[in-house]
Structure formats: C-alpha cells, structure tokens
Design a protein around this motif. Structure first.
Motif, PDB file in Angstrom:
ATOM      1  N   SER A   1      22.700  -3.329   5.881  1.00 16.27           N
ATOM      2  CA  SER A   1      23.817  -3.429   6.818  1.00 16.27           C
ATOM      3  C   SER A   1      23.816  -2.190   7.697  1.00 16.27           C
ATOM      4  O   SER A   1      23.250  -1.158   7.346  1.00 16.27           O
ATOM      5  CB  SER A   1      25.132  -3.566   6.059  1.00 16.27           C
ATOM      6  OG  SER A   1      25.369  -2.427   5.262  1.00 16.27           O
ATOM      7  N   ARG A   2      24.446  -2.299   8.855  1.00 16.86           N
ATOM      8  CA  ARG A   2      24.567  -1.173   9.786  1.00 16.86           C
ATOM      9  C   ARG A   2      25.966  -1.199  10.380  1.00 16.86           C
ATOM     10  O   ARG A   2      26.134  -1.424  11.573  1.00 16.86           O
ATOM     11  CB  ARG A   2      23.555  -1.317  10.912  1.00 16.86           C
ATOM     12  CG  ARG A   2      22.099  -1.118  10.546  1.00 16.86           C
ATOM     13  CD  ARG A   2      21.362  -0.952  11.882  1.00 16.86           C
ATOM     14  NE  ARG A   2      19.932  -0.945  11.756  1.00 16.86           N
ATOM     15  CZ  ARG A   2      19.181  -2.048  11.834  1.00 16.86           C
ATOM     16  NH1 ARG A   2      19.738  -3.224  12.005  1.00 16.86           N
ATOM     17  NH2 ARG A   2      17.874  -1.941  11.750  1.00 16.86           N
ATOM     18  N   TRP A   3      26.962  -0.948   9.542  1.00 17.57           N
ATOM     19  CA  TRP A   3      28.351  -1.131   9.988  1.00 17.57           C
ATOM     20  C   TRP A   3      28.818  -0.068  10.959  1.00 17.57           C
ATOM     21  O   TRP A   3      29.715  -0.303  11.763  1.00 17.57           O
ATOM     22  CB  TRP A   3      29.285  -1.223   8.776  1.00 17.57           C
ATOM     23  CG  TRP A   3      29.085  -2.497   8.035  1.00 17.57           C
ATOM     24  CD1 TRP A   3      28.446  -2.665   6.847  1.00 17.57           C
ATOM     25  CD2 TRP A   3      29.481  -3.815   8.472  1.00 17.57           C
ATOM     26  NE1 TRP A   3      28.428  -3.996   6.499  1.00 17.57           N
ATOM     27  CE2 TRP A   3      29.058  -4.723   7.479  1.00 17.57           C
ATOM     28  CE3 TRP A   3      30.151  -4.306   9.593  1.00 17.57           C
ATOM     29  CZ2 TRP A   3      29.289  -6.099   7.573  1.00 17.57           C
ATOM     30  CZ3 TRP A   3      30.377  -5.676   9.692  1.00 17.57           C
ATOM     31  CH2 TRP A   3      29.952  -6.555   8.696  1.00 17.57           C
TER      32      TRP A   3
ATOM     33  N   SER B   1      24.522   7.625   5.345  1.00 16.18           N
ATOM     34  CA  SER B   1      24.449   6.187   5.560  1.00 16.18           C
ATOM     35  C   SER B   1      24.323   5.894   7.056  1.00 16.18           C
ATOM     36  O   SER B   1      23.567   5.006   7.474  1.00 16.18           O
ATOM     37  CB  SER B   1      25.721   5.567   4.987  1.00 16.18           C
ATOM     38  OG  SER B   1      25.688   4.184   4.983  1.00 16.18           O
ATOM     39  N   GLU B   2      25.055   6.657   7.857  1.00 13.52           N
ATOM     40  CA  GLU B   2      24.988   6.487   9.309  1.00 13.52           C
ATOM     41  C   GLU B   2      23.605   6.902   9.817  1.00 13.52           C
ATOM     42  O   GLU B   2      23.061   6.295  10.740  1.00 13.52           O
ATOM     43  CB  GLU B   2      26.117   7.285   9.982  1.00 13.52           C
ATOM     44  CG  GLU B   2      27.476   6.663   9.657  1.00 13.52           C
ATOM     45  CD  GLU B   2      28.681   7.546   9.957  1.00 13.52           C
ATOM     46  OE1 GLU B   2      28.533   8.555  10.679  1.00 13.52           O
ATOM     47  OE2 GLU B   2      29.778   7.207   9.462  1.00 13.52           O
ATOM     48  N   HIS B   3      23.022   7.923   9.198  1.00 14.95           N
ATOM     49  CA  HIS B   3      21.664   8.323   9.562  1.00 14.95           C
ATOM     50  C   HIS B   3      20.678   7.199   9.217  1.00 14.95           C
ATOM     51  O   HIS B   3      19.795   6.868  10.017  1.00 14.95           O
ATOM     52  CB  HIS B   3      21.269   9.609   8.832  1.00 14.95           C
ATOM     53  CG  HIS B   3      19.857  10.038   9.108  1.00 14.95           C
ATOM     54  ND1 HIS B   3      19.480  10.626  10.291  1.00 14.95           N
ATOM     55  CD2 HIS B   3      18.730   9.913   8.370  1.00 14.95           C
ATOM     56  CE1 HIS B   3      18.178  10.852  10.260  1.00 14.95           C
ATOM     57  NE2 HIS B   3      17.698  10.442   9.104  1.00 14.95           N
ATOM     58  N   MET B   4      20.854   6.599   8.054  1.00 10.43           N
ATOM     59  CA  MET B   4      19.985   5.498   7.625  1.00 10.43           C
ATOM     60  C   MET B   4      19.972   4.380   8.678  1.00 10.43           C
ATOM     61  O   MET B   4      18.936   3.763   8.930  1.00 10.43           O
ATOM     62  CB  MET B   4      20.495   4.973   6.275  1.00 10.43           C
ATOM     63  CG  MET B   4      19.734   3.826   5.668  1.00 10.43           C
ATOM     64  SD  MET B   4      20.208   2.194   6.269  1.00 10.43           S
ATOM     65  CE  MET B   4      21.835   1.971   5.585  1.00 10.43           C
ATOM     66  N   GLU B   5      21.117   4.168   9.334  1.00  8.59           N
ATOM     67  CA  GLU B   5      21.196   3.098  10.335  1.00  8.59           C
ATOM     68  C   GLU B   5      20.263   3.337  11.516  1.00  8.59           C
ATOM     69  O   GLU B   5      19.866   2.405  12.203  1.00  8.59           O
ATOM     70  CB  GLU B   5      22.641   2.940  10.842  1.00  8.59           C
ATOM     71  CG  GLU B   5      23.604   2.454   9.790  1.00  8.59           C
ATOM     72  CD  GLU B   5      24.989   2.134  10.348  1.00  8.59           C
ATOM     73  OE1 GLU B   5      25.117   1.900  11.565  1.00  8.59           O
ATOM     74  OE2 GLU B   5      25.953   2.139   9.558  1.00  8.59           O
ATOM     75  N   THR B   6      19.921   4.612  11.763  1.00  8.82           N
ATOM     76  CA  THR B   6      19.072   4.932  12.918  1.00  8.82           C
ATOM     77  C   THR B   6      17.580   4.784  12.584  1.00  8.82           C
ATOM     78  O   THR B   6      16.746   4.864  13.480  1.00  8.82           O
ATOM     79  CB  THR B   6      19.304   6.384  13.384  1.00  8.82           C
ATOM     80  OG1 THR B   6      18.828   7.277  12.352  1.00  8.82           O
ATOM     81  CG2 THR B   6      20.783   6.671  13.647  1.00  8.82           C
ATOM     82  N   LEU B   7      17.244   4.579  11.301  1.00  8.54           N
ATOM     83  CA  LEU B   7      15.836   4.494  10.894  1.00  8.54           C
ATOM     84  C   LEU B   7      15.319   3.060  11.003  1.00  8.54           C
ATOM     85  O   LEU B   7      16.099   2.113  11.072  1.00  8.54           O
ATOM     86  CB  LEU B   7      15.691   4.988   9.449  1.00  8.54           C
ATOM     87  CG  LEU B   7      16.194   6.409   9.171  1.00  8.54           C
ATOM     88  CD1 LEU B   7      16.099   6.716   7.683  1.00  8.54           C
ATOM     89  CD2 LEU B   7      15.431   7.431   9.996  1.00  8.54           C
ATOM     90  N   SER B   8      13.990   2.938  10.993  1.00  5.92           N
ATOM     91  CA  SER B   8      13.383   1.596  11.006  1.00  5.92           C
ATOM     92  C   SER B   8      13.392   1.024   9.584  1.00  5.92           C
ATOM     93  O   SER B   8      13.530   1.770   8.604  1.00  5.92           O
ATOM     94  CB  SER B   8      11.945   1.680  11.508  1.00  5.92           C
ATOM     95  OG  SER B   8      11.159   2.368  10.542  1.00  5.92           O
ATOM     96  N   ASP B   9      13.202  -0.286   9.473  1.00  3.06           N
ATOM     97  CA  ASP B   9      13.094  -0.927   8.157  1.00  3.06           C
ATOM     98  C   ASP B   9      11.988  -0.265   7.335  1.00  3.06           C
ATOM     99  O   ASP B   9      12.164  -0.019   6.138  1.00  3.06           O
ATOM    100  CB  ASP B   9      12.762  -2.416   8.312  1.00  3.06           C
ATOM    101  CG  ASP B   9      13.992  -3.260   8.600  1.00  3.06           C
ATOM    102  OD1 ASP B   9      15.110  -2.702   8.617  1.00  3.06           O
ATOM    103  OD2 ASP B   9      13.833  -4.475   8.814  1.00  3.06           O
ATOM    104  N   ALA B  10      10.853   0.027   7.996  1.00  3.19           N
ATOM    105  CA  ALA B  10       9.712   0.607   7.270  1.00  3.19           C
ATOM    106  C   ALA B  10      10.091   1.981   6.710  1.00  3.19           C
ATOM    107  O   ALA B  10       9.717   2.318   5.575  1.00  3.19           O
ATOM    108  CB  ALA B  10       8.506   0.713   8.196  1.00  3.19           C
ATOM    109  N   GLU B  11      10.807   2.774   7.489  1.00  2.70           N
ATOM    110  CA  GLU B  11      11.220   4.103   7.009  1.00  2.70           C
ATOM    111  C   GLU B  11      12.189   3.991   5.821  1.00  2.70           C
ATOM    112  O   GLU B  11      12.094   4.756   4.854  1.00  2.70           O
ATOM    113  CB  GLU B  11      11.873   4.895   8.146  1.00  2.70           C
ATOM    114  CG  GLU B  11      10.873   5.385   9.176  1.00  2.70           C
ATOM    115  CD  GLU B  11      11.538   5.921  10.444  1.00  2.70           C
ATOM    116  OE1 GLU B  11      11.138   7.013  10.877  1.00  2.70           O
ATOM    117  OE2 GLU B  11      12.444   5.261  10.985  1.00  2.70           O
ATOM    118  N   VAL B  12      13.114   3.041   5.909  1.00  2.00           N
ATOM    119  CA  VAL B  12      14.071   2.856   4.813  1.00  2.00           C
ATOM    120  C   VAL B  12      13.328   2.379   3.562  1.00  2.00           C
ATOM    121  O   VAL B  12      13.537   2.898   2.461  1.00  2.00           O
ATOM    122  CB  VAL B  12      15.188   1.858   5.214  1.00  2.00           C
ATOM    123  CG1 VAL B  12      16.074   1.518   4.023  1.00  2.00           C
ATOM    124  CG2 VAL B  12      16.024   2.426   6.352  1.00  2.00           C
TER     125      VAL B  12
END
Ligand code: 6YU
Length: 500
Positions: free
Chosen positions: A415-417, A378-389
C-alpha cells in the motif's frame, strides 16, 4: 426531487456510504467520489491466489456493540469462527493474542519467555496510561515519553541485572513501540498525546477478517443505494458555502452551497456531508472551503494527528514458517527505546517493519505474509520501486532466519497511503497538542450558529470525527450514521414560521 432538500456527500468510504444508507428520502442525494471505486480505505485487491487488504484488515472488537460486525453478520459476510459467541466476549484490549514466533537480528528465534516478559511490561505500561485521562497535569506530554521514562526506571532491576538479558528486554521493548506506531498510525509514540490516549475505546471480541474481502461490505452498502447515487471519478475541488446559488434557468430555488469538481461539474446543495480523510483536509482545507473554515475548526485539523501505516504483502513458493504460526515478529537486538532511532531512512527504513502476519488459510491465499510498517520509514518505502522493496524484505528475512539462501519472495504488493492524493496517510490519532475536544470540534456542523436560517450547510463525518472509535471502520460508519441522523432530524422538524 422538486422542493426536497438536496444533499451531496463527498467521499464514498464507510462514512459516506453509511450516511447514504441512513439518510431518509427527503429530496435527493448525490455521493461524489474521487477514486474509480467506492470503499476508500477499505480496499481489497487480488494477490497471489487470494486477496490482499490494502487498507482496513480486521473488524476490531467484533461484538454486538460494533456496527461493522453487526452489518457484516446480517449480510452473511463473515466466516463461522467470527460468529461464535465465545469470540465475541474475548477482552483483548486492542491487542489480540496470536500464535507468534519472534526472530532476532542475530538470525535466531528469541526465547519466548524473555520476549513475553518484556511484552508484559510494555502492555502494563500502556494500560497504566489510562490513569492520566482527564488529568490536568500528566507527567509527560506523550505516550512515548511516558513509556520510555518508566522503562528507564525499571532498567536497573530488569532481567535480574544481567547485561545480555537486559539488552534483549530493551530490544523487545523497542519492537513493541514500533508495533504501537502501526496501531496508532504514527511515526513515533512521542507524537501521541498521553492525556487523551485512554479515550479510545476497544470493544470486546476476537478481531476477525472478511473471507470475501473487506470490500465485500462496501460493495454491499453500495448495491443497496438507488442507481446513480454514487458518482465515481468525481473529485471535488472546492466547496463554497454561505452563498446564494441558482441553477441556470431556474430562479425559483436558491442554494447556500456550491460544490465544484476537478472536471468542472458543479452541484448545488442545501447540505454537504464531508467525509474526506483528515490527511486530505490537512493539505487542502484552505483552498477547499470558501469562505475558509472558522479558526477553531482549522486549528483542530492542524493539531490532530494523521500518520502512515502501510502493508507489504509477500508471496512465497513455499512457507519457511510453521503452519500454526500466525505472526512472525522481528527484533533488532541492538536497539533500545532509550536511544534515538536512526535518522538515516535510506539505510535503515526496513528496521521499522514490525514483522509479518501470515494470511490464513493458505489454501485460499497461497503462502503470503503481510508486513506492517509505520511512520516516515513507511513513507520512504512508498518512494521505492517494487524491486527495491522486495530486495530489502529478502534481506530482512535472511537476517532474521539466519539463512542467507532463503528464497526471495515470488511477488510483492504494498500500500502507499501517504502518496494517495485523496487520503495522504492512513488514519488519525490524538497528537500532542490536541485533545478529544478537537475531534468534537472537527465533527461540528457549520454554520456554527444553530439559529442560522440555513442550518447544516456543511456536515463532517469520517473516522477522524469519532471521539472514541477514531482510526477504525466502525468509527467511520458510525460517524456517517450520526450525520445522516442530524439531517433526518432537521428534515422532520417543523419549518419555523417566518417572523413578522
Ligand atoms: C479497522 C483495521 N487497519 C490499515 C490501513 C489503513 C486503515 N483502518 P475513507 O478514506 O475510507 O473515505 C473517504 C473517501 O473520500 C475516499 O474514498 C476518498 O477517495 C474520498 N475523497 C477524498 N478527497 C475527495 C475529494 N476531494 N472529492 C471526492 N472524494 C474524495 N480500521 O477498523 N480495522 O484493521 C484497520 C487499517 C493500512 C489505511 C486501517 C482500519 C482504518 C479504516 O480503514 C478507516 O478508519 C476507515 O475505512 C475510514 O473510512 P472513512 O469513510 O472515514 O474514510 C489507544 C489508541 C488507539 C488508536 N487506534 C487503535 C485502532 C487501530 C486502528 N487500526 C488500524 C489497523 C489496520 C491494520
């Protein structure tokens, strides 16, 4: 104001707002909030044609023992369903049932009976952890190790010993563990302490949402406070305590606490209620408090757990799910709780996603799914762009539905908590190496000596300070009320006669 006591509260989440609501008028109160809005981890945003809860989602256990439910009902913020007596009596034990469909990574819907069988085993195991509460020698340090050892014991007899069926059971059990990571806000259940796990209390009631957004509660609490009580965009940098501070041009009064903000503003106070998240304290407590916190308190901050659970909202042109389905689960059919999960975050982060909750009703929200994902992935997901997600989510959905041309979602919001500088994660849990006692230590006011002539300089509230309701909005609210009450008691107490 005059000679009244000056109180500062740091953080305008439910703990800070709750403290402000209950503090009785003896002197002045200022609530300092780093963000440009009140509410903290209660945070509703517009999305698609409706609303998205970036933080708290449900009232867990909406029943008369839940103060968030009581306030929300009193303020008229809940829908008619939530108010029904029957709903308040449902004992869901923290896992409310939802009409669901479970997709497998082979692109098929999994047999509901097989899924139920594995899930029943998982919940029976989870319930059996309660037996270790207070035990001096639990069989394992963590919930994860215990559950996995028990699963390993049942493997030979699982699914009548048939290989394929057994693999499916294991894959569903792996998915159950991921869901539990979201619920506990942790990377792995191997980090969650077994002995204290049973101290968390689930209230009765069928979890419900706020039709006008969870933030409607925070806004209502805010609007009841006297104008000017809450200062937004006021991040606190340091709190000096055990001092003797004077206001410029006023020698008459001496304050033990000095609160300095990032923008240079200074607030002198008799009492400061600290409601910042445990994630912030973990990162900053050493410079934040001068002098530093006593060892026991610092140790509690270090040892209690604070992990990440994030949401990914996806908006669709048309639903690919059936109208009655409320939960779309995903199971990676080659996984097993008895094998190490992949450490390659970049390649596999999306496999930690547990699935999607369908936002109801579609007339209000549009066709929106809310995915949940916990831990390092989830923390890795926060580092990606919207397009990548969005692209990873499209891949997951096409894999699960077995439809390679399933239309991609129209838009995404997540979210990016963990990256949020004044939160640093989602919520607390009692980690291996800590105990419920650490929660009480965290909640203990300072200075420690109750006979100190300047008592209650620092008070601690926030969800992580509530021993049985940590990680919830009602835990946060109650912790704020608790600290306000502590001050109310002090203000009422007769001032001791000076000793001669
Ligand atoms: C609930 C739910 N829910 C999902 C997600 C999240 C959380 N929770 P705040 O952070 O609100 O306020 C502190 C303020 O301080 C903040 O505004 C900061 O900006 C400010 N601040 C910080 N530093 C500062 C500084 N230096 N200066 C000034 N200001 C500063 N709870 O009841 N139902 O569905 C969910 C969920 C993604 C992130 C949740 C849920 C948790 C709540 O949101 C949270 O506890 C409270 O809002 C916190 O309020 P607060 O005031 O303490 O802090 C057995 C076992 C089980 C273990 N757990 C089971 C329970 C499951 C928990 N469920 C969560 C699930 C979801 C989906």
């Amino acid at each position: 104001e005059g000679s009244g006591r000056r109180v500062v509260a740091v953080g305008a989440g439910l703990a800070g707002l709750g403290a402000a609501q209950r503090l009785r008028g003896h002197g002045s109160l200022r609530l300092l909030e780093a963000a440009s809005r009140a509410g903290g981890r209660v945070c509703t945003r517009p999305f698609a044609s409706g609303l998205a809860e970036m933080g708290a989602h449900w009232i867990h256990g909406p029943s008369p023992g839940n103060p968030v439910f009581c306030l929300a009902s009193r303020y008229g913020l809940l829908g008619p369903e939530a108010a029904r007596e029957e709903n308040q009596q449902v004992e869901a034990g923290g896992h409310p049932p939802m009409p669901s469909v479970t997709y497998g990574s082979s692109g098929k819907v999994l047999n509901p009976k097989a899924v139920r069988e594995a899930r029943d085993l998982f919940y029976a195991l989870l319930a059996s952890t309660r037996a270790f509460q207070g035990s001096k020698e639990p069989p394992w340090p963590s919930v994860g190790q215990y559950v996995r050892a028990e699963i390993a014991r049942t493997v030979p007899t699982m699914a009548g010993g048939q290989d394929d069926a057994r693999q499916l059971q294991l894959a569903v059990l792996a998915a159950c563990l991921k869901l539990e990571c979201c619920i506990s806000g942790t990377h792995s259940m191997d980090l969650v302490g077994l002995e204290p796990f049973g101290e968390y209390v689930s209230l009765p009631g069928l979890d419900c949402t706020f039709p006008g957004g969870y933030s409607s509660l925070a806004e209502r609490l805010l609007s009841d406070l006297p104008e000017g009580t809450v200062l937004l965009n006021k991040a606190v940098r340091t709190i000096q305590w055990q001092g003797s501070f004077r206001e410029e041009g006023d020698d008459a009064r001496v304050f033990p606490v000095r609160v300095e903000c990032e923008d240079g503003d200074v607030f002198l106070a008799d009492h400061v209620i600290i409601t910042v998240p445990l994630g912030f304290l973990k990162e900053r407590h050493q410079e934040f408090f001068q002098p530093p916190l006593p060892d026991r308190k610092a140790q509690a901050i270090r040892s209690l757990g604070f992990g990440t659970n994030n949401k990914i909202f996806l908006e669709f042109e048309q639903p690919f799910w059936e109208p009655e389905q409320q939960l779309l689960e995903v199971v990676w059919e080659d996984e097993s709780p008895l094998e190490e999960p992949s450490a390659d975050l970049e390649a596999n982060w999306f496999k930690k996603l547990i699935g999607f909750v369908v936002l109801q009703p579609p007339e209000q929200h549009g066709h929106v799914l809310c995915g949940f994902i916990a831990g390092k992935e989830s923390e890795h997901m926060e580092t990606l762009s919207d397009a990548e997600v969005l692209s990873a989510m499209t891949h997951v959905l096409r894999t699960m539905t077995g439809n390679p041309s399933l239309p991609a979602p129209r838009s995404v919001l997540r979210s990016r908590w963990h990256s949020a500088p004044y939160t640093r994660g989602s919520y607390s849990y009692v980690a291996v190496g800590s105990s419920g006692e650490d929660i009480d230590v965290l909640a203990q006011p300072l200075p420690e000596d109750p006979r100190d002539p300047r008592p209650l300089q620092l008070l601690f509230a926030g969800e992580a300070t509530h021993r049985t309701f940590y990680s919830t909005t009602h835990g946060a609210l109650l912790s704020g009320w608790r600290e306000a009450e502590r001050l109310n008691q002090l203000f009422q107490a007769p001032v001791p006669a000076p000793q001669s």
